[in-house]
Scaffold this motif. Structure first.
Motif, short mmCIF file in Angstrom:
data_model
loop_
_atom_site.label_atom_id
_atom_site.label_comp_id
_atom_site.label_asym_id
_atom_site.label_seq_id
_atom_site.Cartn_x
_atom_site.Cartn_y
_atom_site.Cartn_z
N LYS A 416 0.84 -1.19 0.00
CA LYS A 416 0.00 0.00 0.00
C LYS A 416 0.88 1.24 0.00
N SER A 463 -1.02 -2.98 5.47
CA SER A 463 -1.59 -3.71 4.34
C SER A 463 -3.09 -3.92 4.50
N ASP A 466 -4.76 0.26 5.15
CA ASP A 466 -4.60 1.27 4.09
C ASP A 466 -5.25 0.76 2.81
N ASN A 467 -6.17 1.52 2.29
CA ASN A 467 -6.91 1.10 1.09
C ASN A 467 -6.29 1.60 -0.21
N PRO A 469 -3.48 1.49 -2.94
CA PRO A 469 -2.36 0.66 -3.41
C PRO A 469 -1.09 1.48 -3.62
#
Length: 485
Positions: A416, A463, A466-467, A469
């Motif tokens: 992320k 990971s 957090d949305n 990438p």
């Protein structure tokens, strides 16, 4: 002529020879390269290293102060198991050859921190570079201490510890500045050859000096512990060495720069495989010398002087050769560190922050950075007493780099936007706690263990939570990722 004078002449001759080889390397590089004044030519030898130059340079990085004076110091206190420091380093080099050489070559990088910038953005690249500089800072300090200790012990009428450290720093900087990475590679051919000859001679004369293997074994304070392959250091420290170099070799600039400098993937792969095999037995030889030092000088006040104290008992010419060989190990590591730091600063800090960076003279800037790095580390070297403890504390930061690197290359979907920067910050916090909070330090046998726990948890939590990438910005990176999937 006294034996000390003979030893001094041997060392002086060797120093002059190294400077001469550096000028030869500069001339050869200029003759071969159309643009010998470029940053890539100076810092990466125009990516022209063959198998031999890759091999001797990675061996030189591995067998610095920690691989000689540091291991002998631990051999003095813990026995033959101290040799696993180099043994673990060798295993790390071999694993890196199989798992990372192809991947890193495919990205066409100059520094390892470029990966973190390409995948996660410039802020992460900056934070990554600061951590890399700190690791190199820790390792560099040890080279001065070892160089000064060797010179002052064998030649006390000519050198104090301080003047020995100063002379070492001048020679390190001169070799790195004269011909850059090619100078480092060429002098390493001489350094590594002499280093291996000197350690063989040292072992022979050491055993002779204590009266043979029998008297050596009989004179040890705790024979069973000193001769056990692991118990001297303890399993926890042994395991920490394996983990430390498993994560260190593929993630530190000083240990991957030869991959970037190699002329092709085959040269890098072969150089690392052969280099790893050459490093494997070396530490056990220096640990044996440290053990002999324990028998010969059981009340040594400063155990970092164990190796020099044994060497000083040899005949003059022999002592000079061994001294030059052990001192050569420092040269090999230090010159790579100086150039590695210059490459990191220019490519990952200066260029990203300065818009007109294309106009700079990279060779001149590299030399200026080398001088600053040398002066700062030399100053700090006067305050460090125990080599391996200080070095491993700095190297423990590699845990965070390794977690990020493995995830980025093998499991990109877990990565992320904030994965790398937060994991790196967590590793910095662990080192700060280890240095300042005795209760925290007392909970673990080695700093590598809290690094593993806290950095892994940090990466995993980011990971999940957090949305966004990771950007995976550069085309070269994306291409490499597709090839690996």
């Amino acid at each position: 002529m006294s034996s000390n004078t003979i030893a001094l002449l041997v060392v002086v001759f060797y120093m002059v020879a190294l400077i001469s080889f550096s000028f030869y390397a500069k001339y050869a590089q200029a003759k071969k390269s159309k643009n010998s004044d470029s940053g890539e030519s100076f810092l990466l030898a125009n990516r022209s290293f063959g198998t031999v130059l890759v091999m001797v340079t990675i061996v030189g990085v591995a067998l610095g102060a920690n691989g000689t004076v540091g291991i002998a110091q631990n051999g003095y206190g813990f026995g033959i198991s101290a040799g696993w420091y180099d043994g673990a380093f060798a295993i790390g080099i071999i694993i890196t050859a199989f798992l990372f050489v192809k991947k890193l070559r495919s990205l066409n990088l100059s520094t390892i921190s470029q990966i973190y910038g390409d995948y996660y953005g410039e802020k992460t690249r900056l934070v990554s570079s600061i951590g890399q500089l700190f690791m190199n800072f820790c390792i560099m300090i040890a080279q001065y201490i070892a160089g000064g200790a060797i010179l002052s012990s064998l030649l006390p009428q000519y050198f104090t510890l301080s003047s020995g450290m100063l002379l070492s720093a001048i020679i390190f900087l001169a070799i790195a500045s004269i011909g850059g990475m090619m100078s480092t590679g060429v002098t390493n051919i001489v350094n590594i050859g002499l280093l291996y000859v000197s350690v063989i001679i040292a072992v022979i004369y050491t055993i002779k000096g204590v009266g043979g293997i029998g008297p050596l074994m009989a004179g040890l304070p705790d024979r069973e512990m000193f001769l056990h392959p692991i118990d001297g250091l303890g399993f926890g420290v042994f395991l920490s060495y394996l983990i430390l170099f498993f994560v260190h070799v593929p993630t530190a600039q000083s240990t991957v720069q030869m991959i970037f400098a190699a002329k092709d993937e085959k040269a890098a792969l072969r150089g690392y495989l052969i280099g790893g095999l050459m490093v494997l037995p070396f530490g056990f030889a220096t640990a044996l010398i440290g053990m002999a030092g324990r028998v010969m000088f059981p009340a040594l006040e400063n155990t970092a002087m164990a190796l020099p104290a044994v060497i000083v008992t040899f005949p003059g010419a022999v002592a000079g050769i061994v001294l030059a060989g052990m001192w050569a190990a420092d040269v090999s590591t230090a010159t790579s560190l100086i150039l590695g730091n210059s490459a990191l600063f220019i490519n990952d800090i200066y260029k990203p922050l300065k818009k007109d960076a294309t106009q700079i003279n990279e060779v001149k800037l590299s030399k200026v950075i080398g001088v600053i790095f040398t002066v700062l580390t030399l100053f700090c070297a006067f305050f460090v007493k125990f080599l391996l403890q200080f070095i491993t504390m700095g190297l423990s930061l590699c845990v965070a780099y390794f977690i990020i690197l493995i995830a980025s290359l093998y499991f990109p979907k877990l990565c992320k936007r904030n994965s790398a920067i937060l994991t790196l910050i967590a590793s910095f916090i662990v080192v700060a706690l280890w240095m300042t909070v005795p209760t925290f330090k007392g909970m673990f046998s080695h700093v590598i263990y809290p690094q593993l726990i806290i950095c892994s948890l940090t990466f995993a939590l980011v990971s999940v939570l957090d949305n966004t990438p990771a950007p995976f910005r550069k085309e070269a990176t994306l291409t490499a990722e597709n090839q690996m999937s």
